[in-house]
Design a protein around this motif. Structure first.
Motif, PDB file in Angstrom:
ATOM      1  N   ALA A  68       5.803 -44.465  -4.989  1.00  0.00           N
ATOM      2  CA  ALA A  68       7.189 -44.633  -4.564  1.00  0.00           C
ATOM      3  C   ALA A  68       8.012 -43.573  -5.285  1.00  0.00           C
ATOM      4  N   LEU A  69       8.776 -42.813  -4.526  1.00  0.00           N
ATOM      5  CA  LEU A  69       9.564 -41.716  -5.071  1.00  0.00           C
ATOM      6  C   LEU A  69      11.036 -42.041  -4.915  1.00  0.00           C
ATOM      7  N   ILE A  70      11.751 -42.051  -6.027  1.00  0.00           N
ATOM      8  CA  ILE A  70      13.185 -42.336  -5.946  1.00  0.00           C
ATOM      9  C   ILE A  70      13.956 -41.280  -6.728  1.00  0.00           C
ATOM     10  N   GLY A  71      15.187 -41.084  -6.329  1.00  0.00           N
ATOM     11  CA  GLY A  71      16.104 -40.232  -7.071  1.00  0.00           C
ATOM     12  C   GLY A  71      17.191 -41.133  -7.646  1.00  0.00           C
ATOM     13  N   GLY A  72      17.522 -40.946  -8.873  1.00  0.00           N
ATOM     14  CA  GLY A  72      18.456 -41.851  -9.547  1.00  0.00           C
ATOM     15  C   GLY A  72      19.893 -41.389  -9.587  1.00  0.00           C
ATOM     16  N   GLU A  73      20.264 -40.506  -8.677  1.00  0.00           N
ATOM     17  CA  GLU A  73      21.657 -40.029  -8.605  1.00  0.00           C
ATOM     18  C   GLU A  73      22.150 -39.475  -9.937  1.00  0.00           C
ATOM     19  N   ASN A  74      21.251 -38.899 -10.714  1.00  0.00           N
ATOM     20  CA  ASN A  74      21.599 -38.337 -12.021  1.00  0.00           C
ATOM     21  C   ASN A  74      22.251 -39.362 -12.949  1.00  0.00           C
ATOM     22  N   LYS A  75      21.792 -40.605 -12.875  1.00  0.00           N
ATOM     23  CA  LYS A  75      22.359 -41.691 -13.688  1.00  0.00           C
ATOM     24  C   LYS A  75      21.484 -42.034 -14.890  1.00  0.00           C
ATOM     25  N   TRP A  76      20.451 -41.257 -15.156  1.00  0.00           N
ATOM     26  CA  TRP A  76      19.568 -41.448 -16.303  1.00  0.00           C
ATOM     27  C   TRP A  76      18.759 -42.742 -16.241  1.00  0.00           C
ATOM     28  N   TYR A  77      18.760 -43.421 -15.098  1.00  0.00           N
ATOM     29  CA  TYR A  77      17.925 -44.604 -14.899  1.00  0.00           C
ATOM     30  C   TYR A  77      18.225 -45.713 -15.905  1.00  0.00           C
ATOM     31  N   LEU A  78      19.473 -45.855 -16.266  1.00  0.00           N
ATOM     32  CA  LEU A  78      19.912 -46.895 -17.201  1.00  0.00           C
ATOM     33  C   LEU A  78      20.817 -47.896 -16.490  1.00  0.00           C
ATOM     34  N   ASP A  79      20.945 -49.075 -17.073  1.00  0.00           N
ATOM     35  CA  ASP A  79      21.947 -50.037 -16.615  1.00  0.00           C
ATOM     36  C   ASP A  79      23.257 -49.676 -17.304  1.00  0.00           C
ATOM     37  N   GLN A  80      24.088 -48.870 -16.642  1.00  0.00           N
ATOM     38  CA  GLN A  80      25.317 -48.388 -17.264  1.00  0.00           C
ATOM     39  C   GLN A  80      26.545 -49.214 -16.924  1.00  0.00           C
ATOM     40  N   PRO A  82      27.885 -52.722 -13.937  1.00  0.00           N
ATOM     41  CA  PRO A  82      27.420 -53.666 -12.916  1.00  0.00           C
ATOM     42  C   PRO A  82      26.990 -53.000 -11.606  1.00  0.00           C
ATOM     43  N   ILE A  83      27.515 -51.808 -11.303  1.00  0.00           N
ATOM     44  CA  ILE A  83      27.112 -51.145 -10.058  1.00  0.00           C
ATOM     45  C   ILE A  83      26.126 -49.999 -10.299  1.00  0.00           C
ATOM     46  N   ASP A  84      25.786 -49.739 -11.521  1.00  0.00           N
ATOM     47  CA  ASP A  84      24.796 -48.713 -11.851  1.00  0.00           C
ATOM     48  C   ASP A  84      23.656 -49.321 -12.654  1.00  0.00           C
ATOM     49  N   GLY A  85      22.967 -50.285 -12.063  1.00  0.00           N
ATOM     50  CA  GLY A  85      21.876 -50.976 -12.733  1.00  0.00           C
ATOM     51  C   GLY A  85      20.527 -50.369 -12.392  1.00  0.00           C
ATOM     52  N   TRP A  86      20.346 -49.094 -12.734  1.00  0.00           N
ATOM     53  CA  TRP A  86      19.122 -48.397 -12.352  1.00  0.00           C
ATOM     54  C   TRP A  86      17.881 -48.950 -13.060  1.00  0.00           C
ATOM     55  N   HIS A  87      17.982 -49.302 -14.315  1.00  0.00           N
ATOM     56  CA  HIS A  87      16.823 -49.852 -15.021  1.00  0.00           C
ATOM     57  C   HIS A  87      16.352 -51.140 -14.353  1.00  0.00           C
ATOM     58  N   THR A  88      17.279 -52.031 -14.077  1.00  0.00           N
ATOM     59  CA  THR A  88      16.943 -53.293 -13.410  1.00  0.00           C
ATOM     60  C   THR A  88      16.361 -53.038 -12.032  1.00  0.00           C
ATOM     61  N   PHE A  89      16.928 -52.089 -11.323  1.00  0.00           N
ATOM     62  CA  PHE A  89      16.426 -51.752  -9.991  1.00  0.00           C
ATOM     63  C   PHE A  89      14.966 -51.280 -10.058  1.00  0.00           C
ATOM     64  N   ILE A  90      14.672 -50.364 -10.959  1.00  0.00           N
ATOM     65  CA  ILE A  90      13.328 -49.795 -11.050  1.00  0.00           C
ATOM     66  C   ILE A  90      12.334 -50.809 -11.607  1.00  0.00           C
ATOM     67  N   GLU A  91      12.732 -51.555 -12.597  1.00  0.00           N
ATOM     68  CA  GLU A  91      11.835 -52.485 -13.276  1.00  0.00           C
ATOM     69  C   GLU A  91      11.564 -53.748 -12.451  1.00  0.00           C
ATOM     70  N   ASP A  92      12.571 -54.253 -11.757  1.00  0.00           N
ATOM     71  CA  ASP A  92      12.443 -55.552 -11.088  1.00  0.00           C
ATOM     72  C   ASP A  92      12.586 -55.487  -9.571  1.00  0.00           C
ATOM     73  N   GLU A  93      13.708 -54.956  -9.112  1.00  0.00           N
ATOM     74  CA  GLU A  93      14.041 -55.053  -7.697  1.00  0.00           C
ATOM     75  C   GLU A  93      13.151 -54.195  -6.803  1.00  0.00           C
ATOM     76  N   LEU A  94      12.899 -52.948  -7.196  1.00  0.00           N
ATOM     77  CA  LEU A  94      12.068 -52.068  -6.376  1.00  0.00           C
ATOM     78  C   LEU A  94      10.638 -52.587  -6.236  1.00  0.00           C
ATOM     79  N   PRO A  95       9.951 -52.936  -7.333  1.00  0.00           N
ATOM     80  CA  PRO A  95       8.594 -53.488  -7.154  1.00  0.00           C
ATOM     81  C   PRO A  95       8.589 -54.757  -6.303  1.00  0.00           C
ATOM     82  N   ASP A  96       9.559 -55.635  -6.500  1.00  0.00           N
ATOM     83  CA  ASP A  96       9.633 -56.860  -5.703  1.00  0.00           C
ATOM     84  C   ASP A  96       9.761 -56.526  -4.216  1.00  0.00           C
ATOM     85  N   PHE A  97      10.637 -55.583  -3.888  1.00  0.00           N
ATOM     86  CA  PHE A  97      10.826 -55.178  -2.490  1.00  0.00           C
ATOM     87  C   PHE A  97       9.547 -54.558  -1.924  1.00  0.00           C
ATOM     88  N   LEU A  98       8.957 -53.633  -2.660  1.00  0.00           N
ATOM     89  CA  LEU A  98       7.776 -52.933  -2.154  1.00  0.00           C
ATOM     90  C   LEU A  98       6.595 -53.876  -1.976  1.00  0.00           C
TER      91      LEU A  98
END
Length: 122
Positions: A68-80, A82-98
């Protein structure tokens, strides 16, 4: 709600076997499962960087893995925020969806997460 583009590369099953069997559900009936690797792009790149700059598709086929290839919008893949929860997305939401939408992914193996540059930081 936020849109995120994800490219998913899953090795093709035996195409010649599918044609020879003349089964309309050749892929659906397969019990082949692929381990999942999530690759994060570097700063300034997006979800297509791995496809355009590497031979990742050929490597997936050769080694029998899905990527799975994703681009993080240059957000450093961190939960910065409530609307920039990249860590949560990658760790939990993306695997669950896939895993929930693609039965060819091996749910019994934890996904591997890797990246280059900023993606390596993620």
């Amino acid at each position: 709600l936020r849109k995120v583009e994800v490219n998913l590369v899953i090795p093709s099953l035996d195409l010649h076997g599918a044609i020879a069997e003349k089964k309309s559900a050749h892929y659906r009936d397969s019990d082949k499962k692929y381990p999942l690797i999530i690759l994060l792009s570097g700063f300034g790149d997006d979800n297509e960087a791995w496809l355009l700059q590497t031979n990742i598709s050929a490597l997936c086929a050769e080694y029998g893995v899905a990527v799975a290839l994703i681009g993080g919008e240059n957000k450093w893949y961190l939960d910065q925020s409530p609307i920039d929860g990249w860590h949560t997305f990658i760790e939990d939401e993306l695997p669950d969806f896939l895993y929930g939408n693609f039965s060819a992914l091996d749910q019994n193996r934890l996904p591997v997460i890797g990246g280059v540059s900023m993606g390596g930081y993620g």
